[in-house]
Write an enzyme that holds these catalytic residues in place. Structure first.
Site, PDB file in Angstrom:
ATOM      1  N   TYR A 181     -31.122  10.535  11.344  1.00  0.00           N
ATOM      2  CA  TYR A 181     -31.014  11.969  11.704  1.00  0.00           C
ATOM      3  C   TYR A 181     -29.728  12.206  12.516  1.00  0.00           C
ATOM      4  O   TYR A 181     -29.766  12.180  13.750  1.00  0.00           O
ATOM      5  CB  TYR A 181     -32.218  12.402  12.545  1.00  0.00           C
ATOM      6  CG  TYR A 181     -33.571  12.094  11.929  1.00  0.00           C
ATOM      7  CD1 TYR A 181     -34.001  12.728  10.758  1.00  0.00           C
ATOM      8  CD2 TYR A 181     -34.445  11.189  12.548  1.00  0.00           C
ATOM      9  CE1 TYR A 181     -35.247  12.464  10.212  1.00  0.00           C
ATOM     10  CE2 TYR A 181     -35.699  10.925  12.010  1.00  0.00           C
ATOM     11  CZ  TYR A 181     -36.088  11.557  10.837  1.00  0.00           C
ATOM     12  OH  TYR A 181     -37.323  11.293  10.314  1.00  0.00           O
ATOM     13  N   ASP A 189     -43.912  17.030   8.435  1.00  0.00           N
ATOM     14  CA  ASP A 189     -43.340  17.261   7.099  1.00  0.00           C
ATOM     15  C   ASP A 189     -44.233  17.034   5.880  1.00  0.00           C
ATOM     16  O   ASP A 189     -44.353  17.883   5.023  1.00  0.00           O
ATOM     17  CB  ASP A 189     -42.126  16.356   6.915  1.00  0.00           C
ATOM     18  CG  ASP A 189     -41.029  16.661   7.904  1.00  0.00           C
ATOM     19  OD1 ASP A 189     -41.242  17.465   8.821  1.00  0.00           O
ATOM     20  OD2 ASP A 189     -39.935  16.094   7.751  1.00  0.00           O
ATOM     21  N   GLU A 200     -40.023   5.562  15.778  1.00  0.00           N
ATOM     22  CA  GLU A 200     -40.303   6.970  15.463  1.00  0.00           C
ATOM     23  C   GLU A 200     -41.820   7.201  15.344  1.00  0.00           C
ATOM     24  O   GLU A 200     -42.340   8.196  15.818  1.00  0.00           O
ATOM     25  CB  GLU A 200     -39.588   7.323  14.153  1.00  0.00           C
ATOM     26  CG  GLU A 200     -39.614   8.790  13.784  1.00  0.00           C
ATOM     27  CD  GLU A 200     -38.898   9.063  12.463  1.00  0.00           C
ATOM     28  OE1 GLU A 200     -38.395   8.108  11.823  1.00  0.00           O
ATOM     29  OE2 GLU A 200     -38.850  10.242  12.057  1.00  0.00           O
ATOM     30  N   ASP A 216     -36.910  18.484  18.587  1.00  0.00           N
ATOM     31  CA  ASP A 216     -36.501  17.212  19.205  1.00  0.00           C
ATOM     32  C   ASP A 216     -35.746  17.500  20.500  1.00  0.00           C
ATOM     33  O   ASP A 216     -35.977  16.843  21.527  1.00  0.00           O
ATOM     34  CB  ASP A 216     -35.591  16.408  18.273  1.00  0.00           C
ATOM     35  CG  ASP A 216     -36.292  15.975  16.998  1.00  0.00           C
ATOM     36  OD1 ASP A 216     -36.687  16.859  16.215  1.00  0.00           O
ATOM     37  OD2 ASP A 216     -36.447  14.754  16.780  1.00  0.00           O
ATOM     38  N   TYR A 272     -45.373   8.179   7.443  1.00  0.00           N
ATOM     39  CA  TYR A 272     -44.835   9.362   8.109  1.00  0.00           C
ATOM     40  C   TYR A 272     -45.936  10.241   8.704  1.00  0.00           C
ATOM     41  O   TYR A 272     -46.684   9.774   9.542  1.00  0.00           O
ATOM     42  CB  TYR A 272     -43.997  10.102   7.072  1.00  0.00           C
ATOM     43  CG  TYR A 272     -42.757  10.802   7.595  1.00  0.00           C
ATOM     44  CD1 TYR A 272     -42.006  10.292   8.624  1.00  0.00           C
ATOM     45  CD2 TYR A 272     -42.322  11.992   7.009  1.00  0.00           C
ATOM     46  CE1 TYR A 272     -40.866  10.943   9.066  1.00  0.00           C
ATOM     47  CE2 TYR A 272     -41.187  12.646   7.436  1.00  0.00           C
ATOM     48  CZ  TYR A 272     -40.472  12.122   8.469  1.00  0.00           C
ATOM     49  OH  TYR A 272     -39.343  12.764   8.893  1.00  0.00           O
ATOM     50  N   TRP A 273     -46.088  11.481   8.251  1.00  0.00           N
ATOM     51  CA  TRP A 273     -47.087  12.366   8.862  1.00  0.00           C
ATOM     52  C   TRP A 273     -48.433  12.317   8.133  1.00  0.00           C
ATOM     53  O   TRP A 273     -49.258  13.197   8.283  1.00  0.00           O
ATOM     54  CB  TRP A 273     -46.553  13.799   8.921  1.00  0.00           C
ATOM     55  CG  TRP A 273     -45.464  13.953   9.936  1.00  0.00           C
ATOM     56  CD1 TRP A 273     -44.112  13.913   9.702  1.00  0.00           C
ATOM     57  CD2 TRP A 273     -45.604  14.150  11.353  1.00  0.00           C
ATOM     58  NE1 TRP A 273     -43.407  14.074  10.881  1.00  0.00           N
ATOM     59  CE2 TRP A 273     -44.300  14.223  11.907  1.00  0.00           C
ATOM     60  CE3 TRP A 273     -46.699  14.262  12.215  1.00  0.00           C
ATOM     61  CZ2 TRP A 273     -44.065  14.418  13.271  1.00  0.00           C
ATOM     62  CZ3 TRP A 273     -46.457  14.455  13.569  1.00  0.00           C
ATOM     63  CH2 TRP A 273     -45.162  14.526  14.077  1.00  0.00           C
TER      64      TRP A 273
HETATM   65  C1  2M8 Z   1     -38.588  14.990  10.526  1.00  0.00           C
HETATM   66  O1  2M8 Z   1     -38.113  16.046   9.718  1.00  0.00           O
HETATM   67  C2  2M8 Z   1     -36.852  16.035   9.045  1.00  0.00           C
HETATM   68  C3  2M8 Z   1     -36.662  17.416   8.415  1.00  0.00           C
HETATM   69  O2  2M8 Z   1     -36.605  18.377   9.420  1.00  0.00           O
HETATM   70  C4  2M8 Z   1     -36.698  14.988   7.966  1.00  0.00           C
HETATM   71  O3  2M8 Z   1     -37.687  14.394   7.527  1.00  0.00           O
HETATM   72  O4  2M8 Z   1     -35.561  14.756   7.546  1.00  0.00           O
HETATM   73  C5  2M8 Z   1     -39.871  15.466  11.236  1.00  0.00           C
HETATM   74  O5  2M8 Z   1     -40.549  14.391  11.821  1.00  0.00           O
HETATM   75  C6  2M8 Z   1     -39.528  16.537  12.259  1.00  0.00           C
HETATM   76  O6  2M8 Z   1     -40.656  16.891  13.014  1.00  0.00           O
HETATM   77  C7  2M8 Z   1     -38.422  16.060  13.209  1.00  0.00           C
HETATM   78  O7  2M8 Z   1     -38.025  17.113  14.030  1.00  0.00           O
HETATM   79  C8  2M8 Z   1     -37.213  15.522  12.437  1.00  0.00           C
HETATM   80  C9  2M8 Z   1     -36.179  14.860  13.352  1.00  0.00           C
HETATM   81  O8  2M8 Z   1     -36.799  13.945  14.208  1.00  0.00           O
HETATM   82  O9  2M8 Z   1     -37.625  14.548  11.463  1.00  0.00           O
END
Ligand code: 2M8
Length: 439
Positions: free
Chosen positions: A30, A172, A403, A37, A359-360
Site C-alpha cells: 500500500y 473489502d 496486517e 489508516d 483477508y476480511w
Molecule cells: C485494504 O483495502 C485496499 C483498498 O482500499 C486494498 O485491498 O487494496 C483494506 O483492508 C482497507 O480497510 C485498508 O484501509 C487498506 C489499506 O490498509 O487495505
C-alpha cells in the site's frame, strides 16, 4: 518481546513508513495514503510526536473535495503510480464535478473516523496552543464531511448513510458482499494484480471479486460519479454497521469539541443527526435473533447474510442498550469457539464461508480488536475487553506487526500465523495505543 521493546519496534515502523506529511499503511503493498489508516496511525503518533499526529490528518483533509467528500486513497507518490491497482488513472476522479484537482485521489471514501481521532489527539495535547488551533482548523472540515454523508448518502432520510462500494466499508472481501455479487453479472477484466505479487494469493481477495470491484467503478464513471445516479441505479447500496457507528462516534466527539470551541450552530445540527442515527442503527440494523448488528442491503431491502466483526462496532459508539449489550457479548464470546480461536475473527467462524487466512473473510484484525476493546471498556465489560487486548498483544508479540492474523490457536503453534503485509502501520500504532492504557 517485552512491552518496552514492543513500543520501540512499533515507533520504528511508523517512522519507517512515514513519507512527506503522511504515512503509508505498509511498504510494498500500500504505497499511498489511506483514509481510515491515517486515523488509526495518528492515534499511535499522539503518544510520542503529536505534531505528526496532526499533520497526518491535515494532509488527508487537504485532499478533501469541494462537497465535503474525503477520498479513501490519496495517490501522493508519482513513482508508485504503477505499483498499485486500481490507480489514479483507472479512477479518473476528474470526471466528478466535485473532485479536488490539486490531488490525485480515488472516488470512494472510507469510515468517518476523524471526529473521534481528533478528540483523542486533543485529549493528550489540550494544553498546547497548536493543538487547540488544529482542532479549530479541522472541525469545519470534518463537519463538512458529515454534511456530505447525511445529504448525499441517506436518500430516504433515515439517519443511516450508505456505502456505494465494498472498498468504502474497509472490510473489502467480506463474505457479506457475496450475495450482492451473485445477483448480477460482470465481464472478466484483464489486468495485472499488484497485491498478489507481494502477498500470497490465498491471503487476498479472489480475481473474480476484483472484476466486481472494478465494474462498479466503471459504472460510476459513466455517471460522472454523481451520487444521485448511483443511489438510483447502482446494484451496490449498503447500510454498514461499522461505517455508521464510526459516524456516530465522530458526531459525539464533534458535539463535545464544538461546545468547547464555540461551534454552537454545528452542535445543534450534529445533535439532531445523531439522535436519528443512533435510533436507526438500533432499530433497523440490530437483529434480535442473532443478537448482533447486521448489514442492510438498501437495493434489495433486506439484511445481507452473515455475522461479521463490523456488527460489534456499535459498542465503540456507545449505541447498544444494556439488553443489546448482553446479547452482543454472548455472540462475541462465541467467536472464540470455546477458546480455540483468538478473538475476534472478522467473520463468523461457524459460517461455512469462513476462511481463516483470506483477508476480511476470517482473520483477526488489530483495528477491529482495538475498536471492540475500547467499546467494551466504555461499557465496563472489562473481563472480555482485557481478553481481546491480551489476544491482540500475544499475536503481535509472537509474530510481529502483521496486517492480519490466523484465528486458530492450534495452527498458531505449528506455523507462521501473521498474514498479509508486514510492518503494518495501524497494527503498530494501535499497539502503542493499547500499551498506553486508554488515554
Ligand atoms: C485494504 O483495502 C485496499 C483498498 O482500499 C486494498 O485491498 O487494496 C483494506 O483492508 C482497507 O480497510 C485498508 O484501509 C487498506 C489499506 O490498509 O487495505
Amino acid at each position: 518481546m517485552n512491552n518496552v521493546r514492543l513500543l520501540q519496534h512499533a515507533r520504528q515502523i511508523l517512522l519507517a513508513n512515514r513519507r512527506q506529511g503522511y504515512t503509508i499503511p505498509g511498504a510494498g503493498i500500500y504505497p499511498f495514503q489511506w483514509k481510515w489508516d491515517s486515523g488509526f496511525i495518528a492515534l499511535g503518533y499522539r503518544h510520542f510526536d503529536i505534531q505528526k499526529a496532526m499533520t497526518e490528518l491535515e494532509t488527508l483533509f487537504d485532499a478533501q473535495w469541494v462537497n465535503g467528500f474525503v477520498p479513501h486513497i490519496i495517490f501522493h507518490s508519482q513513482k508508485d503510480r504503477d505499483n498499485y491497482f486500481p490507480n489514479a488513472a483507472f479512477y479518473h476522479a476528474a470526471l466528478s464535478e466535485n473532485a479536488n484537482l490539486n490531488y490525485e485521489t480515488t472516488t470512494l471514501t472510507q469510515p468517518p473516523v476523524e471526529g473521534w481521532v481528533i478528540e483523542k489527539i486533543f485529549r493528550v495535547g489540550n494544553h498546547l496552543p497548536e493543538v487547540q488551533a488544529f482542532v479549530k482548523r479541522l472541525f469545519p472540515k470534518v463537519m463538512a464531511q458529515h454534511k456530505y454523508l447525511y445529504e448525499n448518502r441517506d436518500p430516504f432520510n433515515e439517519g443511516l448513510v450508505y456505502i456505494q462500494h465494498n472498498w468504502e466499508s474497509g472490510t473489502d472481501n467480506s463474505p457479506v458482499w457475496d450475495e450482492i455479487w451473485n445477483s448480477f453479472n460482470v465481464p472478466e477484466y484483464n489486468f495485472s494484480r499488484k497485491d498478489t505479487q507481494v502477498v500470497k494469493e490465498e491471503q487476498r481477495p479472489a480475481k473474480r471479486e476484483y472484476d466486481y470491484y472494478l465494474y462498479l467503478i466503471d459504472l460510476f464513471k459513466k455517471w460522472h460519479y454523481n451520487d444521485k445516479s448511483i443511489a438510483e441505479s447502482s446494484p451496490f447500496l449498503v447500510q454498514d454497521p461499522l461505517f455508521n457507528s464510526m459516524l456516530v462516534a465522530s458526531n459525539k466527539s464533534l458535539i463535545r469539541l464544538g461546545k468547547l470551541f464555540g461551534f454552537l450552530q454545528e452542535v445543534e445540527l450534529l445533535e439532531s443527526w445523531n439522535r436519528k442515527s443512533v435510533s436507526a442503527i438500533n432499530t433497523k440494523l440490530f437483529d434480535e435473533n442473532t443478537g448482533v448488528y447486521r448489514h442492510f442491503d438498501l437495493r434489495r431491502g433486506k439484511w445481507l447474510s452473515g455475522i461479521t466483526s463490523s456488527g460489534f462496532a456499535p459498542l465503540f459508539a456507545g449505541i447498544p442498550s444494556s439488553q443489546q449489550l448482553k446479547k452482543i457479548c454472548s455472540v462475541l464470546e462465541k467467536f472464540s469457539l470455546d477458546g480455540q480461536l483468538f478473538l475476534t475473527s472478522s467473520f463468523d467462524p461457524k459460517d461455512n464461508r469462513f476462511e481463516p487466512q483470506r483477508y476480511w473473510r476470517g482473520p483477526v484484525w488489530v483495528n477491529m480488536n482495538w475498536l471492540i476493546f475500547e467499546g467494551l471498556m466504555s461499557y465496563g465489560v472489562t473481563g472480555l475487553a482485557q481478553k481481546i487486548k491480551e489476544d491482540t498483544l500475544q499475536m503481535v508479540r509472537e509474530q510481529g506487526f502483521f496486517e492480519y492474523f490466523e484465528p486458530s490457536r492450534e495452527k498458531s503453534k505449528k506455523q507462521p500465523f501473521g498474514y498479509g503485509g508486514k510492518e503494518f502501520s495501524w497494527t503498530a500504532a494501535l499497539v502503542i495505543d493499547l500499551l498506553n492504557d486508554r488515554l
